[in-house]
Design a protein around this motif. Structure first.
Motif, PDB file in Angstrom:
ATOM      1  N   THR A  70     -15.881 -32.791  -1.521  1.00 56.79           N
ATOM      2  CA  THR A  70     -15.372 -32.095  -2.379  1.00 56.79           C
ATOM      3  C   THR A  70     -15.036 -30.659  -2.342  1.00 56.79           C
ATOM      4  OG1 THR A  70     -15.230 -33.347  -4.336  1.00 56.79           O
ATOM      5  CG2 THR A  70     -14.274 -31.888  -4.889  1.00 56.79           C
ATOM      6  N   CYS A  71     -16.605 -30.180  -1.950  1.00 57.95           N
ATOM      7  CA  CYS A  71     -16.725 -28.573  -1.520  1.00 57.95           C
ATOM      8  C   CYS A  71     -15.965 -28.229  -0.635  1.00 57.95           C
ATOM      9  CB  CYS A  71     -18.147 -28.213  -1.457  1.00 57.95           C
ATOM     10  SG  CYS A  71     -18.800 -27.181  -0.840  1.00 57.95           S
TER      11      CYS A  71
ATOM     12  N   TYR B 273     -12.165 -27.834  -1.240  1.00 60.09           N
ATOM     13  CA  TYR B 273     -11.925 -26.949  -2.241  1.00 60.09           C
ATOM     14  C   TYR B 273     -11.574 -25.654  -1.558  1.00 60.09           C
ATOM     15  CZ  TYR B 273     -12.678 -29.402  -6.438  1.00 60.09           C
ATOM     16  OH  TYR B 273     -12.520 -30.666  -7.547  1.00 60.09           O
TER      17      TYR B 273
ATOM     18  N   GLN C  28      -8.419 -25.774   0.930  1.00 61.61           N
ATOM     19  CA  GLN C  28      -7.194 -25.609  -0.152  1.00 61.61           C
ATOM     20  C   GLN C  28      -7.152 -24.264  -0.477  1.00 61.61           C
ATOM     21  OE1 GLN C  28      -8.295 -27.800  -3.666  1.00 61.61           O
ATOM     22  NE2 GLN C  28      -6.844 -29.458  -2.663  1.00 61.61           N
ATOM     23  N   PHE C  29      -7.955 -23.010  -0.742  1.00 56.36           N
ATOM     24  CA  PHE C  29      -8.670 -21.156  -0.387  1.00 56.36           C
ATOM     25  C   PHE C  29      -7.702 -20.841   0.687  1.00 56.36           C
ATOM     26  CE2 PHE C  29      -8.456 -20.184  -5.037  1.00 56.36           C
ATOM     27  CZ  PHE C  29      -8.304 -20.782  -5.341  1.00 56.36           C
TER      28      PHE C  29
ATOM     29  N   ALA D 193     -18.243 -28.086  -6.804  1.00 60.91           N
ATOM     30  CA  ALA D 193     -17.497 -27.306  -7.565  1.00 60.91           C
ATOM     31  C   ALA D 193     -18.450 -26.251  -7.062  1.00 60.91           C
ATOM     32  CB  ALA D 193     -16.784 -27.602  -8.437  1.00 60.91           C
TER      33      ALA D 193
ATOM     34  N   ALA E 244     -18.484 -24.968  -3.666  1.00 63.24           N
ATOM     35  CA  ALA E 244     -18.129 -24.203  -2.932  1.00 63.24           C
ATOM     36  C   ALA E 244     -18.307 -22.547  -3.268  1.00 63.24           C
ATOM     37  CB  ALA E 244     -16.674 -24.912  -3.086  1.00 63.24           C
TER      38      ALA E 244
ATOM     39  N   ALA F 193      -3.974 -26.386  -4.216  1.00 66.36           N
ATOM     40  CA  ALA F 193      -5.798 -25.952  -4.447  1.00 66.36           C
ATOM     41  C   ALA F 193      -5.154 -26.241  -6.161  1.00 66.36           C
ATOM     42  CB  ALA F 193      -5.395 -24.523  -4.877  1.00 66.36           C
ATOM     43  N   PRO F 194      -6.541 -26.592  -7.561  1.00 66.42           N
ATOM     44  CA  PRO F 194      -5.654 -26.837  -8.616  1.00 66.42           C
ATOM     45  C   PRO F 194      -5.209 -25.620  -8.867  1.00 66.42           C
ATOM     46  CG  PRO F 194      -7.181 -28.171  -7.857  1.00 66.42           C
ATOM     47  CD  PRO F 194      -7.232 -27.138  -6.544  1.00 66.42           C
TER      48      PRO F 194
END
Length: 402
Positions: A21-22, A25, A28-29, A169, A172, A355-356
């Motif tokens: 997950t890290c 994210y 996604q950036f 999160a 990240a 990205a959320p």
């Protein structure tokens, strides 16, 4: 997808939820994320939920936008490739995310010998290095005994891996923070992030630990009641279940207006000698007297009657709905610009999020699918490790990479 981190190269050697997950994210950036796995896939490559053809929807979801290289990590030469990838040169490289053990071939001490300014974010179970996963950490915190119906003593495991996701999160954030520090000082560092410490700190941040310490016992389970405030599920005349929440004075006042309960509540306040208008704690304390009034008010109205009145009145409420209904909700999935229909390696096309966060000043870039296992092996070996085509061919022939 955004390109705020464009140019960064992050190497991921991990499985399951938190560390992937890290890296997700970061991808996604805009970071280039290179994930290495064992040939044939790691321990999470076939995790449920599965598509009908056996492909892991879980693996596709956590690894979209990443590059994949497959290595035989049981062999010394394969382990050396993983080490060299983690510590590969470049101003914006040397960033490694893992949940491999503290000791071993991916230890920080080993990797730092290859690159002194390496930044390694290491997800752990327990802080002492012993094995722990989200559900076992959660069980140790007492939360399953606080969750569920008040009249049932059995522990209740929630379905969301909250500590994994929060840790991912946090990792990240930690990696980007360490990178900013490296730009200033040139120093590398290892950041160890045990799920147990993230969970324990969060329990303290939310007041759970102080409450238990001072009272001598943990919070009892109370079903769907919102602790310390007024909120619960209620049934309408047509059998629909709604969630009503009244934390602020405005939320409370609006709910009473729409449900026609101002007179009844005023009478109860006079009887009890209290005012619910500005004290959410009092609403919680006397919820056993308030709930029947609200239950009767809800039972007199249908969802079709309540929904527009709640919305017009500014009431904080929501409908309980299954996920299949949520998929048609434009505020969540259908028509949400966060999602795109993307063809995944499984051969299936379904909505996939980018990205959320939404950045109004930046254009949202197309969502990238997950890779096929080992899809980028040759590309990574050539571009990152600068291996020749003959050397790459030798590694394939020897079964070191795939």
């Amino acid at each position: 997808m955004y390109d705020l981190l464009k140019g960064l190269r992050v190497v991921e050697g991990a499985a399951f939820v938190a560390a992937p997950t890290c890296a997700l994210y970061l991808a996604q950036f805009g970071a280039e994320v290179i994930r290495f796995d064992n040939i044939g896939g790691g321990p999470d490559f076939r995790r449920w939920p599965l598509a009908d053809n056996g492909a892991s929807l879980y693996w596709e979801g956590l690894n979209k936008g990443k590059k994949s290289i497959a290595i035989d990590l049981a062999r010394p030469e394969g382990r050396e490739i993983a080490q060299r990838l983690a510590a590969a040169p470049g101003e914006d490289g040397g960033l490694f995310v893992t949940n491999f053990p503290v000791d071993g071939f991916l230890s920080y001490e080993t990797l730092a010998k290859l690159r002194a300014d390496l930044i390694c974010v290491r997800v752990m179970g327990w802080g002492d290095g012993s094995q722990g996963m989200d559900y076992t950490i959660n069980a140790a915190l007492g939360l399953p005994q606080m969750t569920g119906p008040a009249d049932d003593p059995r522990p209740v495991n929630h379905v969301l891996a909250a500590w994994d996701l929060l840790t991912g999160a946090y990792c990240a954030f930690s990696l980007v923070s360490a990178l900013l520090a490296r730009h200033r000082t040139g120093q590398g560092r290892e950041i160890r992030a045990p799920l147990s410490d993230i969970a324990a700190a969060t329990m303290a941040n939310l007041g759970f630990t102080a409450e238990t310490k001072l009272q001598g016992h943990q919070r009892p389970r109370m079903g769907n009641d919102i602790f310390g405030a007024f909120g619960r599920d209620f049934r309408t005349a047509d059998g629909k279940t709604l969630m009503l929440l009244a934390i602020t004075p405005k939320q409370w006042s609006k709910a009473l207006d729409v449900l026609g309960l101002k007179g009844d509540v005023a009478a109860l306040e006079a009887e009890l000698g209290v005012s619910f208008a500005t004290d959410e704690g009092l609403r919680f304390t006397h919820r056993a007297r308030l709930y029947p009034l609200f239950e009767q008010a809800f039972a007199r109205k249908t969802l079709a009657e309540l929904a527009p009145a709640f919305d017009a009145g500014g009431v904080t409420w929501g409908t309980y709905q299954p996920l299949e209904a949520a998929l048609d909700d434009p505020r969540l999935f259908k028509g949400n610009p966060l999602f795109e229909d993307v063809a995944q390696p499984s051969g299936l096309t379904y909505p996939v999020p980018g990205a959320p966060a939404t950045i109004p000043q930046d254009q949202r870039l197309p969502v990238t699918p997950a890779p096929r296992l080992g899809q980028h092996t040759d590309e990574v070996l050539a571009e990152v490790l600068k291996l020749s085509s003959s050397e790459i061919a030798r590694l394939h022939d020897a079964g070191v990479v795939a």
